[in-house]
Design a protein around this motif. Structure first.
Motif, PDB file in Angstrom:
ATOM      1  N   VAL A   1      21.187  71.756   4.099  1.00 48.03           N
ATOM      2  CA  VAL A   1      21.469  70.762   3.056  1.00 48.03           C
ATOM      3  C   VAL A   1      20.997  69.383   3.514  1.00 48.03           C
ATOM      4  CG1 VAL A   1      23.300  69.541   1.822  1.00 48.03           C
ATOM      5  CG2 VAL A   1      23.382  72.018   2.013  1.00 48.03           C
TER       6      VAL A   1
ATOM      7  N   ALA B   1      17.209  69.150   3.326  1.00 47.87           N
ATOM      8  CA  ALA B   1      16.729  69.006   1.943  1.00 47.87           C
ATOM      9  C   ALA B   1      17.003  67.595   1.415  1.00 47.87           C
ATOM     10  CB  ALA B   1      17.378  70.050   1.043  1.00 47.87           C
ATOM     11  N   CYS B   2      18.157  67.038   1.746  1.00 48.85           N
ATOM     12  CA  CYS B   2      18.471  65.670   1.304  1.00 48.85           C
ATOM     13  C   CYS B   2      17.524  64.655   1.933  1.00 48.85           C
ATOM     14  CB  CYS B   2      19.915  65.320   1.653  1.00 48.85           C
ATOM     15  SG  CYS B   2      21.141  66.166   0.664  1.00 48.85           S
TER      16      CYS B   2
ATOM     17  N   TRP C   1      13.328  68.157  -4.637  1.00 42.70           N
ATOM     18  CA  TRP C   1      14.134  68.256  -3.420  1.00 42.70           C
ATOM     19  C   TRP C   1      15.605  67.932  -3.683  1.00 42.70           C
ATOM     20  CZ3 TRP C   1      13.124  71.107   0.447  1.00 42.70           C
ATOM     21  CH2 TRP C   1      11.797  71.398   0.779  1.00 42.70           C
TER      22      TRP C   1
ATOM     23  N   SER D   1      18.507  70.476  -2.750  1.00 48.84           N
ATOM     24  CA  SER D   1      19.684  70.092  -1.962  1.00 48.84           C
ATOM     25  C   SER D   1      20.978  70.382  -2.723  1.00 48.84           C
ATOM     26  CB  SER D   1      19.618  68.626  -1.538  1.00 48.84           C
ATOM     27  OG  SER D   1      19.613  67.773  -2.654  1.00 48.84           O
TER      28      SER D   1
END
Length: 168
Positions: free
Chosen positions: A135, A138-139, A152, A156
């Motif tokens: 996570v 992705a953030c 994205w 996330s």
């Protein structure tokens, strides 16, 4: 980047080897037996049920037909927990942390007493640590993605939703 992937692979292999060497071969205390039963029979463990852990653990345990259910599920936990080492290493490398520092941080995580103790028995914490790192990755990608930012952000959010099924 190839060197980073090689180091990440080595971290995973070394961690898996260490965890399997010290793996609990049977049912351990606390919720271990309940998680083994739920994973082996695709049942529901205590709330929240840990559906991601149960499904991934069952898939991995099914690849070990000669092992006892307890040993297979514990080994599946070790594999999922060991994946946290390369995930952390690659996450830190994306943030421009030196290879040595990123590798040291990954080793410190997976060799920590508490993390290790939960990685060699049927527990959800290793998978949870892995999913949190995914996570975060992705953030961070969304932050610098420019025109791909919305993609994205959706990734996330999706991973965050999956992460909520790993642990409360």
């Amino acid at each position: 980047m190839t060197r980073d992937r090689t180091i990440a692979t080595c971290l995973f292999v070394a961690t898996v080897g260490a965890y399997l060497w010290t793996l609990c071969p049977s049912v351990y205390v606390e919720g271990s037996g309940e998680l083994i039963g739920a994973t082996w029979w695709l049942g529901t463990a205590h709330p929240t049920g840990y559906p991601l852990y149960v499904l991934l653990g069952h898939l991995l345990a099914a690849c070990m037909p000669s092992a006892s259910p307890a040993a297979a599920v514990n080994a599946a936990t070790a594999l999922l927990s060991a994946a946290a080492a390369p995930a952390l290493f690659l996450l830190l490398r994306e943030r421009s942390v030196t290879r040595a520092s990123a590798a040291a941080a990954a080793v410190a995580l997976v060799c920590g007493r508490t993390f290790w103790s939960q990685a060699v028995v049927a527990e959800v914490y290793g998978l949870f640590a892995l999913s949190v790192m995914l996570v975060l990755s992705a953030c961070l990608r969304a932050r610098r993605a420019g025109p791909m930012r919305s993609r994205w952000l959706r990734v996330s959010g999706y991973l965050g939703g999956i992460d909520a099924t790993c642990h409360l």
